[in-house]
Design an enzyme around this catalytic site. Structure first.
Site, PDB file in Angstrom:
ATOM      1  N   ASP A  31      25.269  16.724  66.435  1.00 46.24           N
ATOM      2  CA  ASP A  31      24.017  16.385  66.295  1.00 46.24           C
ATOM      3  C   ASP A  31      23.700  16.984  64.839  1.00 46.24           C
ATOM      4  OD1 ASP A  31      21.452  15.113  68.037  1.00 46.24           O
ATOM      5  OD2 ASP A  31      21.143  16.125  66.289  1.00 46.24           O
ATOM      6  N   ASN A  88      17.836  10.441  76.835  1.00 45.70           N
ATOM      7  CA  ASN A  88      16.289  10.128  76.438  1.00 45.70           C
ATOM      8  C   ASN A  88      16.249   8.567  76.542  1.00 45.70           C
ATOM      9  OD1 ASN A  88      15.220  12.624  76.138  1.00 45.70           O
ATOM     10  ND2 ASN A  88      15.903  12.543  74.080  1.00 45.70           N
ATOM     11  N   GLN A  95      13.037   8.979  72.838  1.00 48.35           N
ATOM     12  CA  GLN A  95      14.210   8.447  72.110  1.00 48.35           C
ATOM     13  C   GLN A  95      13.998   8.132  70.671  1.00 48.35           C
ATOM     14  OE1 GLN A  95      15.668   4.881  74.273  1.00 48.35           O
ATOM     15  NE2 GLN A  95      17.597   4.855  73.086  1.00 48.35           N
ATOM     16  N   SER A  96      14.972   8.205  69.772  1.00 44.11           N
ATOM     17  CA  SER A  96      14.564   7.916  68.345  1.00 44.11           C
ATOM     18  C   SER A  96      15.711   6.965  68.122  1.00 44.11           C
ATOM     19  CB  SER A  96      14.525   8.971  67.492  1.00 44.11           C
ATOM     20  OG  SER A  96      15.618   9.833  67.531  1.00 44.11           O
ATOM     21  N   HIS A 101      23.085   7.352  73.948  1.00 48.76           N
ATOM     22  CA  HIS A 101      23.807   8.649  73.593  1.00 48.76           C
ATOM     23  C   HIS A 101      23.316   9.631  74.745  1.00 48.76           C
ATOM     24  CE1 HIS A 101      19.920   8.444  71.517  1.00 48.76           C
ATOM     25  NE2 HIS A 101      19.686   9.697  71.720  1.00 48.76           N
ATOM     26  N   LEU A 102      24.491  10.407  75.049  1.00 44.53           N
ATOM     27  CA  LEU A 102      24.428  11.624  75.852  1.00 44.53           C
ATOM     28  C   LEU A 102      24.377  12.793  74.976  1.00 44.53           C
ATOM     29  CD1 LEU A 102      25.558   9.511  77.854  1.00 44.53           C
ATOM     30  CD2 LEU A 102      26.511  10.863  79.061  1.00 44.53           C
TER      31      LEU A 102
HETATM   32  P1  5GP Z   1      17.226  10.806  70.665  1.00 47.34           P
HETATM   33  O1  5GP Z   1      15.992  11.480  70.216  1.00 47.34           O
HETATM   34  O2  5GP Z   1      17.287   9.303  70.413  1.00 47.34           O
HETATM   35  O3  5GP Z   1      17.510  11.041  72.095  1.00 47.34           O
HETATM   36  O4  5GP Z   1      18.282  11.385  69.981  1.00 47.34           O
HETATM   37  C1  5GP Z   1      18.828  11.297  68.585  1.00 47.34           C
HETATM   38  C2  5GP Z   1      19.656  12.087  68.167  1.00 47.34           C
HETATM   39  O5  5GP Z   1      20.396  11.885  67.224  1.00 47.34           O
HETATM   40  C3  5GP Z   1      18.881  13.392  67.496  1.00 47.34           C
HETATM   41  O6  5GP Z   1      19.168  14.622  68.276  1.00 47.34           O
HETATM   42  C4  5GP Z   1      19.055  13.470  65.934  1.00 47.34           C
HETATM   43  O7  5GP Z   1      19.171  14.506  65.503  1.00 47.34           O
HETATM   44  C5  5GP Z   1      20.417  12.546  66.242  1.00 47.34           C
HETATM   45  N1  5GP Z   1      20.580  11.909  64.836  1.00 47.34           N
HETATM   46  C6  5GP Z   1      20.215  10.983  64.321  1.00 47.34           C
HETATM   47  N2  5GP Z   1      20.484  10.546  63.264  1.00 47.34           N
HETATM   48  C7  5GP Z   1      21.612  11.139  63.095  1.00 47.34           C
HETATM   49  C8  5GP Z   1      22.980  10.802  62.270  1.00 47.34           C
HETATM   50  O8  5GP Z   1      22.886  10.146  61.247  1.00 47.34           O
HETATM   51  N3  5GP Z   1      23.885  11.599  62.494  1.00 47.34           N
HETATM   52  C9  5GP Z   1      24.231  12.438  63.462  1.00 47.34           C
HETATM   53  N4  5GP Z   1      25.085  13.196  63.590  1.00 47.34           N
HETATM   54  N5  5GP Z   1      23.115  12.744  64.486  1.00 47.34           N
HETATM   55  C10 5GP Z   1      21.936  12.019  64.248  1.00 47.34           C
END
Ligand code: 5GP
Ligand code: ZN
Length: 115
Positions: A31, A88, A95-96, A101-102
């Site tokens: 991450d 998420n 969720q962003s 993704h896990l």
């Molecule tokens: P979410 O909030 O959707 O469950 O988690 C998304 C995750 O993706 C976050 O922990 C964020 O730090 C990670 N993330 C977002 N963009 C990138 C990226 O371009 N590369 C990597 N390695 N992680 C990312």
């Protein structure tokens, strides 16, 4: 695979990521903004926007992703101590990135209930 999805781009190796595991169905990478000493994301190569988009045809894939979480924990040396897997889904969860993704989190004690 959607052309504008960042995780599809990582899966296609069009965007840089610290990949620690890959097979025909999934990719695992560090991450960008780790929330624990170990924070790895496991994604299917198939684009699914979220957990709710997976259907019965994806059952094998979902099971495989779970097994890969354990593999990732072994690779990172946290399998014996234990770790947390987070998915998420949707706005309230935070969720962003809208490619399933896990999160594999470990290397420190985890709080419960989660924030
Ligand atoms: P979410 O909030 O959707 O469950 O988690 C998304 C995750 O993706 C976050 O922990 C964020 O730090 C990670 N993330 C977002 N963009 C990138 C990226 O371009 N590369 C990597 N390695 N992680 C990312
Ligand atoms: Zn995608």
């Amino acid at each position: 695979m959607p052309t504008d999805c960042i995780f599809c781009k990582i899966a296609r190796r069009e965007l840089d990521a610290a990949v620690i595991y890959e097979d025909d169905q999934c990719v695992a990478f560090e991450d960008l903004n780790p929330q624990a000493p170990v924070h790895v994301l496991v994604i299917p190569k198939k684009h699914l926007a979220d957990f709710g988009e997976a259907d019965v045809a994806d059952a094998q894939l979902l099971g495989h992703l779970c097994q890969v979480c354990e593999k990732v924990a072994e690779l990172k040396g946290i399998a014996a101590d234990g770790y947390r897997v987070v998915v998420n889904k949707g706005a309230l969860s935070g969720q962003s990135v809208f490619h399933l993704h896990l999160h594999v989190l470990g290397g420190r004690p985890m709080d419960w209930p989660p924030g």
